[in-house]
Design a protein around this motif. Structure first.
Motif: not given
Length: 165
Positions: A11, A15, A99
């Motif tokens: 990630r 974000k 994602d």
């Protein structure tokens, strides 16, 4: 029995929820609905990965009874690192978006991944825990002297050092 562990990675730091969900997860002793569940090795904020039987998905939550989730993947595999589909992460606006970068890396004790770094927050210990701890300090190096030892072996300075320790 050996407990499993995994890294949740990928990630992007900018974000939503990147810091919250990324890290090392360790299997807990008990199971939920016959499946393992995992707690992030971080005392700052509790974060779990568990299987939700009714929804047939692995999910990332703040506690095992939470109604919502930070992330999820619809997959029936018995452990999260075997999930084949893409993780969806909460965007902070009411939606879970895919994602492609989020991945779960199994931590095989016999073949740990090379180059991975993990940051975990450990609890602060009260000072009373340090009362019985003693540390051995190295003796300071002998001061440089312009006179040389008469024996040249250094035995005399070694015995003085031993007495100071």
């Amino acid at each position: 029995r050996q407990l499993d562990a995994f890294l949740l990675r990928g990630r992007a730091p900018e974000k939503t929820l990147a810091k919250r969900i990324s890290g090392l997860y360790v299997q807990q002793e008990l199971e939920i609905c016959g499946r393992p569940y995992f707690r992030k090795a971080d005392s700052e904020t509790a974060t779990f990965v568990q299987y939700h039987e009714d929804k047939k998905m692995w999910r990332i939550t703040s506690n095992v009874e939470a109604k919502g989730e930070f992330g999820k993947v619809k997959d029936k595999n018995d452990v999260p690192w075997k999930a084949k589909k893409t993780w969806k992460i909460f965007d902070g606006k009411g939606t879970h978006l895919e994602d492609e970068d989020v991945r779960v890396i199994y931590m095989d004790a016999e073949a740990l991944p090379v180059g991975e770094q993990v940051e975990i927050c450990l609890p602060v210990l009260p000072e009373s825990c340090f009362g019985a701890v003693t540390t051995k300090r190295e003796a300071p190096p002998p001061a440089a002297s312009s006179k040389s030892s008469s024996s040249g072996s250094g035995d005399e300075s070694d015995s003085k050092k031993a007495k100071r320790e």
